[in-house]
Design an enzyme around this catalytic site. Structure first.
Site, PDB file in Angstrom:
ATOM      1  N   TYR A 198      49.277  34.731  46.153  1.00 54.48           N
ATOM      2  CA  TYR A 198      48.323  35.270  45.295  1.00 54.48           C
ATOM      3  C   TYR A 198      49.152  34.431  43.716  1.00 54.48           C
ATOM      4  O   TYR A 198      50.379  34.434  43.569  1.00 54.48           O
ATOM      5  CB  TYR A 198      48.727  36.479  45.602  1.00 54.48           C
ATOM      6  CG  TYR A 198      48.278  37.801  43.982  1.00 54.48           C
ATOM      7  CD1 TYR A 198      46.895  37.158  43.198  1.00 54.48           C
ATOM      8  CD2 TYR A 198      49.109  37.929  43.265  1.00 54.48           C
ATOM      9  CE1 TYR A 198      46.707  37.928  42.298  1.00 54.48           C
ATOM     10  CE2 TYR A 198      48.759  38.473  41.821  1.00 54.48           C
ATOM     11  CZ  TYR A 198      47.579  38.561  41.833  1.00 54.48           C
ATOM     12  OH  TYR A 198      47.430  39.056  40.389  1.00 54.48           O
ATOM     13  N   HIS A 199      48.339  34.343  43.022  1.00 57.80           N
ATOM     14  CA  HIS A 199      48.919  34.544  41.527  1.00 57.80           C
ATOM     15  C   HIS A 199      47.977  35.047  40.697  1.00 57.80           C
ATOM     16  O   HIS A 199      47.344  35.641  40.498  1.00 57.80           O
ATOM     17  CB  HIS A 199      49.169  32.418  40.852  1.00 57.80           C
ATOM     18  CG  HIS A 199      49.530  31.854  42.232  1.00 57.80           C
ATOM     19  ND1 HIS A 199      51.258  31.249  41.945  1.00 57.80           N
ATOM     20  CD2 HIS A 199      49.527  30.537  42.531  1.00 57.80           C
ATOM     21  CE1 HIS A 199      51.654  30.478  42.748  1.00 57.80           C
ATOM     22  NE2 HIS A 199      50.293  29.931  42.937  1.00 57.80           N
ATOM     23  N   GLY A 212      54.912  23.452  43.199  1.00 59.41           N
ATOM     24  CA  GLY A 212      55.985  24.504  43.063  1.00 59.41           C
ATOM     25  C   GLY A 212      55.861  25.447  43.491  1.00 59.41           C
ATOM     26  O   GLY A 212      56.079  25.566  44.927  1.00 59.41           O
ATOM     27  N   ALA A 226      56.669  29.555  42.568  1.00 60.42           N
ATOM     28  CA  ALA A 226      56.300  31.147  41.532  1.00 60.42           C
ATOM     29  C   ALA A 226      56.850  32.451  41.811  1.00 60.42           C
ATOM     30  O   ALA A 226      57.618  32.283  42.834  1.00 60.42           O
ATOM     31  CB  ALA A 226      55.184  31.347  42.166  1.00 60.42           C
ATOM     32  N   GLY A 270      51.736  22.171  51.034  1.00 56.68           N
ATOM     33  CA  GLY A 270      51.266  23.242  52.201  1.00 56.68           C
ATOM     34  C   GLY A 270      51.673  24.293  51.339  1.00 56.68           C
ATOM     35  O   GLY A 270      52.010  24.919  51.007  1.00 56.68           O
ATOM     36  N   GLY A 271      51.871  25.261  53.106  1.00 57.02           N
ATOM     37  CA  GLY A 271      51.500  26.217  53.074  1.00 57.02           C
ATOM     38  C   GLY A 271      50.465  27.425  53.038  1.00 57.02           C
ATOM     39  O   GLY A 271      49.321  26.741  53.525  1.00 57.02           O
ATOM     40  N   GLU A 272      50.782  28.555  53.613  1.00 61.79           N
ATOM     41  CA  GLU A 272      49.144  29.332  53.560  1.00 61.79           C
ATOM     42  C   GLU A 272      49.333  30.127  52.282  1.00 61.79           C
ATOM     43  O   GLU A 272      49.775  29.738  51.525  1.00 61.79           O
ATOM     44  CB  GLU A 272      49.757  30.481  54.442  1.00 61.79           C
ATOM     45  CG  GLU A 272      50.099  29.343  55.920  1.00 61.79           C
ATOM     46  CD  GLU A 272      48.486  29.720  56.241  1.00 61.79           C
ATOM     47  OE1 GLU A 272      47.460  30.074  56.313  1.00 61.79           O
ATOM     48  OE2 GLU A 272      48.646  28.577  57.421  1.00 61.79           O
ATOM     49  N   VAL A 273      48.141  31.323  52.299  1.00 66.26           N
ATOM     50  CA  VAL A 273      47.765  31.987  50.795  1.00 66.26           C
ATOM     51  C   VAL A 273      48.767  32.065  50.252  1.00 66.26           C
ATOM     52  O   VAL A 273      50.084  32.899  51.278  1.00 66.26           O
ATOM     53  CB  VAL A 273      46.024  31.857  51.479  1.00 66.26           C
ATOM     54  CG1 VAL A 273      47.040  33.798  52.582  1.00 66.26           C
ATOM     55  CG2 VAL A 273      45.543  33.012  49.777  1.00 66.26           C
ATOM     56  N   CYS A 284      51.656  33.677  52.414  1.00 66.10           N
ATOM     57  CA  CYS A 284      52.274  32.765  53.480  1.00 66.10           C
ATOM     58  C   CYS A 284      52.092  33.170  54.662  1.00 66.10           C
ATOM     59  O   CYS A 284      52.965  32.008  55.091  1.00 66.10           O
ATOM     60  CB  CYS A 284      53.679  32.778  52.740  1.00 66.10           C
ATOM     61  SG  CYS A 284      54.077  32.198  50.947  1.00 66.10           S
TER      62      CYS A 284
END
Length: 294
Positions: free
Chosen positions: A126-127, A201, A203, A121-124, A219
């Site tokens: 970055y990792h 999960g 971050a 779920g959720g929007e974009v 997000c």
């Protein structure tokens, strides 16, 4: 959002309404929840790879392999424990099932880094290096079959780690998922639940270079900032008091080590599970088995 009794559920709390005007500050929520039990009767295998930059697609594959294994155990009425993968990623953008490309400030065909659309779920978001990513693959039958409880519990892990280890007063914001310090979002959360097996999960930005967040609307939330533990500790250096002197140095090369250890410890406490460390060879073995649909 409305949760339905379907085979698979992507979970995230609907974002605060996007507006061109500065949003009304959401109400801070209580930072504490109680663990469901007092004794750690369950165990969780932990693959602690936080010193590695693991490609996103590889970590994604490992998660799906563990989900498949857990579903098979449940079908055979065998014990199905929890798993936890801890790592860092090379620079990458990830999007949820319903993510909109309007939150990308670049042409997706000419992206600065790889972009993966996932089933979470959720929007974009970055990792990247300097960010601790935790992928719990949880059998919620062992805990509580309640997605709101699970999301709040993941937030609690981060809130406790920030408070107990770094003296950072973090909180939830009403109507939003994640962990915040004032107007700065320090941690993002996005999950998927299939047959009560949760994966994907959280971050936490520790020493992360925050520049790549500027190429997206993280997000999907406008008029909010992204922060990091190192950034906040740097701000705290202006305060000359005893407690500040006891905190980790913002430039300490061990900052990631300290954050990772704290997050795993708080995860153990919040979910009341004992941590059993496993090697990457088990993940590689699972991945070598023939793939089946989730």
């Amino acid at each position: 959002m409305t949760f339905m009794a379907t085979q698979s559920i992507a979970a995230s709390i609907p974002p605060y309404p996007v507006s061109n005007h500065h949003p009304k500050p959401p109400r801070l929520l209580s930072p504490r929840i109680q663990p469901i039990t007092a004794v750690k009767t369950q165990h969780c295998e932990c693959f602690n790879l936080y010193k590695e930059l693991v490609p996103y697609r590889q970590a994604w594959s490992w998660q799906k392999c563990l989900v498949k294994e857990k579903k098979a155990l449940i079908e055979r009425n065998e014990h199905c424990p929890d798993s936890l993968i801890v790592l860092q990623h090379p620079p990458v953008y990830t999007m949820g099932t319903g993510s909109s490309e309007k939150f990308l400030n670049f042409d997706i065909k000419d992206a600065p880094f790889d972009v993966h659309r996932t089933e979470r779920g959720g929007e974009v978001t970055y990792h990247g290096p300097g960010q601790i990513v935790m992928y719990p693959i949880m059998n919620l039958r062992n805990h509580k079959m309640d997605l709101h409880w699970y999301l709040r519990s993941l937030e609690e892990v981060i809130i406790r780690a920030l408070s107990n280890t770094f003296s950072i007063k973090a909180s939830r914001l009403e109507g939003l998922t994640g962990v915040w310090h004032g107007n700065q979002k320090l941690a993002a959360i996005g999950i998927r639940v299939s047959q009560w097996i949760a994966y994907h999960g959280l971050a936490v930005n520790v020493t992360t270079d925050l520049t790549p967040f500027g190429l997206i609307v993280p997000c999907g939330l406008q008029n909010y900032q992204v922060g990091s533990i190192r950034g906040l500790l740097g701000e705290f250096e202006a305060f000359d008091d005893i407690r500040r002197k006891q905190l980790p140095d913002a430039d300490d090369g061990q900052l990631l080590d300290i954050a990772c250890k704290s997050l795993i410890s708080e995860f153990s406490e919040v979910f009341q599970v004992g941590i059993n460390y496993e090697t990457i060879s088990r993940l590689e073995f699972l991945e070598s088995e023939p793939a089946k649909p989730l």
